[in-house]
Structure formats: C-alpha cells, structure tokens
Design a protein around this motif. Structure first.
Motif, PDB file in Angstrom:
ATOM      1  N   LEU A 117       0.776  -1.235  -0.009  1.00 14.31           N
ATOM      2  CA  LEU A 117      -0.040  -0.049  -0.041  1.00 14.31           C
ATOM      3  C   LEU A 117       0.868   1.341  -0.051  1.00 14.31           C
ATOM      4  CD1 LEU A 117      -2.627  -0.954   2.573  1.00 14.31           C
ATOM      5  CD2 LEU A 117      -3.418  -0.323   0.357  1.00 14.31           C
ATOM      6  N   GLN A 118       2.029   1.302   0.820  1.00 11.22           N
ATOM      7  CA  GLN A 118       2.636   2.404   0.840  1.00 11.22           C
ATOM      8  C   GLN A 118       3.325   2.652  -0.422  1.00 11.22           C
ATOM      9  OE1 GLN A 118       4.729   2.927   4.590  1.00 11.22           O
ATOM     10  NE2 GLN A 118       5.358   4.807   4.159  1.00 11.22           N
ATOM     11  N   VAL A 119       4.195   1.389  -0.864  1.00  5.88           N
ATOM     12  CA  VAL A 119       4.948   1.858  -2.023  1.00  5.88           C
ATOM     13  C   VAL A 119       3.981   2.135  -3.205  1.00  5.88           C
ATOM     14  CG1 VAL A 119       5.976   0.368  -3.968  1.00  5.88           C
ATOM     15  CG2 VAL A 119       6.585  -0.057  -1.588  1.00  5.88           C
ATOM     16  N   ALA A 120       2.589   1.754  -3.220  1.00  2.23           N
ATOM     17  CA  ALA A 120       1.896   1.964  -4.430  1.00  2.23           C
ATOM     18  C   ALA A 120       1.195   3.307  -4.462  1.00  2.23           C
ATOM     19  CB  ALA A 120       0.377   0.941  -4.471  1.00  2.23           C
ATOM     20  N   SER A 121       1.103   3.973  -3.017  1.00  2.00           N
ATOM     21  CA  SER A 121       0.861   5.198  -2.930  1.00  2.00           C
ATOM     22  C   SER A 121       1.617   6.266  -3.354  1.00  2.00           C
ATOM     23  CB  SER A 121       0.589   5.447  -1.384  1.00  2.00           C
ATOM     24  OG  SER A 121       2.075   6.024  -1.003  1.00  2.00           O
ATOM     25  N   ARG A 122       3.025   6.088  -3.682  1.00  2.00           N
ATOM     26  CA  ARG A 122       3.852   6.770  -4.525  1.00  2.00           C
ATOM     27  C   ARG A 122       3.996   8.019  -3.560  1.00  2.00           C
ATOM     28  NH1 ARG A 122       0.603   5.469  -8.173  1.00  2.00           N
ATOM     29  NH2 ARG A 122      -0.034   7.624  -8.877  1.00  2.00           N
ATOM     30  N   LEU A 123       3.840   8.080  -2.237  1.00  2.00           N
ATOM     31  CA  LEU A 123       4.032   9.347  -1.401  1.00  2.00           C
ATOM     32  C   LEU A 123       5.138   9.163  -0.619  1.00  2.00           C
ATOM     33  CD1 LEU A 123       0.266   9.934  -0.742  1.00  2.00           C
ATOM     34  CD2 LEU A 123       1.821  11.477  -2.108  1.00  2.00           C
ATOM     35  N   GLY A 174      -5.159   7.721   0.851  1.00  2.00           N
ATOM     36  CA  GLY A 174      -5.861   6.485   1.572  1.00  2.00           C
ATOM     37  C   GLY A 174      -5.102   5.348   1.730  1.00  2.00           C
ATOM     38  N   TYR A 175      -4.410   5.205   0.541  1.00  2.00           N
ATOM     39  CA  TYR A 175      -3.540   3.815   0.480  1.00  2.00           C
ATOM     40  C   TYR A 175      -2.278   4.404   1.778  1.00  2.00           C
ATOM     41  CZ  TYR A 175      -4.689   1.121  -3.679  1.00  2.00           C
ATOM     42  OH  TYR A 175      -5.206   0.580  -4.605  1.00  2.00           O
ATOM     43  N   LEU A 176      -1.514   5.556   1.613  1.00  2.00           N
ATOM     44  CA  LEU A 176      -0.696   5.618   2.604  1.00  2.00           C
ATOM     45  C   LEU A 176      -1.065   5.483   3.986  1.00  2.00           C
ATOM     46  CD1 LEU A 176       2.026   6.658   3.130  1.00  2.00           C
ATOM     47  CD2 LEU A 176       1.226   8.989   3.060  1.00  2.00           C
ATOM     48  N   VAL A 177      -2.505   6.169   4.287  1.00  2.00           N
ATOM     49  CA  VAL A 177      -2.952   6.060   5.731  1.00  2.00           C
ATOM     50  C   VAL A 177      -3.287   4.542   6.030  1.00  2.00           C
ATOM     51  CG1 VAL A 177      -4.819   6.620   7.284  1.00  2.00           C
ATOM     52  CG2 VAL A 177      -3.921   8.163   5.973  1.00  2.00           C
ATOM     53  N   ALA A 178      -3.873   4.023   5.178  1.00  2.00           N
ATOM     54  CA  ALA A 178      -4.056   2.525   5.472  1.00  2.00           C
ATOM     55  C   ALA A 178      -2.871   1.751   5.688  1.00  2.00           C
ATOM     56  CB  ALA A 178      -4.947   1.787   4.284  1.00  2.00           C
ATOM     57  N   ALA A 179      -1.591   1.927   4.831  1.00  4.76           N
ATOM     58  CA  ALA A 179      -0.532   1.355   5.014  1.00  4.76           C
ATOM     59  C   ALA A 179       0.081   1.338   6.443  1.00  4.76           C
ATOM     60  CB  ALA A 179       0.497   2.165   3.897  1.00  4.76           C
TER      61      ALA A 179
END
Length: 196
Positions: free
Chosen positions: A22-28, A103-108
C-alpha cells in the motif's frame, strides 16, 4: 497456544506485506527500508519483494557476530514479507488521484502498526532488521542511536538508488512507534513457562 501464536505470526507477516504494498503503491514516500528495497529493485530489475528477502537474509548474516538467535518467526519473516509484498503489489489497483493515494498511505501505516503488533506479539522471533537493532543495542549502544543510525543509513542509500522518499516517509517515521506501542500490548500472546 502454539497454534494461536503461529496463526498470529503468519497473519501479521501477510498484513505487513500488504502495508508495504500500500505504501509503495501510494507513491508518497516509503519507510526507510522499503526506500532501499525499491531503489535496489529499480537498479537491478528484481522485484521489491525479492530485495526484501535478499536484504533480510543479508541482515541475518550480521546476527552471527552479535550472537543473535533466530526463531521460526525470524526465518518466516525473511521469506514471507517479500512474497506478500510482491503479491499485494500485483493485486492492488493503481491508485489515481491524491485522495486515493493518501488513503493508501494512511491504510499502509495503520496496517503496518497492527501487523507489527501481530508478528512481534506472537513471540516466535524478531524480524531480521529488529534483531540487528537489538543485537547492537545489547553490545552497550543506545537503542535510539542504533535504530536512528540504521534507518537514516538505509534511507539515504535507498534515496541515492532511486527509492521514493516523501511525506509518507516522514508520516511513517512519526507514527509507527506510537502505533506499535498501542498494538503490541494488545496482541502479545501470554505464554506459559513450558511454552516459552
């Protein structure tokens, strides 16, 4: 009790892989170790999960002079976190737009904190990177200094190799400790003296 501990360990490792994906996919911005894994992946063409496995195995070699002893949780961590990270990176839809990426980042980060409590709370051996930190600290060094030194080193190396650093890196650094502090006591499996 062992069945519960094993189930919690493997659920935790799967969720940890999901958190990484999730964190990698967020690209943040990745956490420090995954910045390194992603940088190595970009330089070599191997997957991030493959580099998680390779780096975990190499870190375990550093345990030898530190006289750290791995458990089944340690060995499982080395292999499975990378496998699950690659699996979830393949399964997750690519997030478009800043709201979904956020959202991906927070979930990660939430998933990562919960997963940390799961696999450490199972009491079947630390992850390779955690064991390196505790092994160095046991030699008389401050845990805070050892942890910071390791994390900054791998972050800078990963960034130099092309890994993603950003707001997610900072957010992870500020929140993963407090989240682990909440989840670890909740998920620590009490063991009888015979099971320990």
């Amino acid at each position: 009790m062992l069945v519960r501990r094993l189930a919690q360990l493997y659920i935790g490792l799967a969720l940890y892989g999901l958190g990484i994906a999730l964190q990698v996919a967020s690209r943040l911005g990745n956490d420090p170790w995954d910045t390194l894994h992603q940088g190595l992946a970009r330089q070599t063409g191997l997957s991030i999960g493959t580099w998680i496995i390779i780096a975990g195995a190499l870190v375990m070699l550093l345990w030898i002079p530190l006289r750290q002893r791995p458990g089944i949780g340690t060995l499982s961590n080395v292999i499975l976190v990378g496998v699950f990270a690659d699996l979830f990176l393949w399964l997750l839809p690519d997030p478009h737009g800043l709201p979904l990426r956020s959202g991906y980042l927070v979930a990660a980060i939430l998933v990562g904190g919960f997963a940390t409590g799961c696999y450490i709370g199972a009491g079947l051996g630390p992850g390779p990177r955690d064991g390196l930190m505790t092994g160095l600290a046991a030699r008389g060094h401050s845990v805070r200094i050892v942890r910071t030194g390791i994390e900054v080193t791998v972050l800078l190396l990963g960034w130099a190799l092309g890994g993603t650093v950003g707001v997610g890196t900072l957010l992870y650094a500020l929140t993963i400790g407090p989240l682990a502090h909440v989840f670890l006591p909740l998920l620590t499996v009490e063991r009888s003296p015979a099971a320990a």
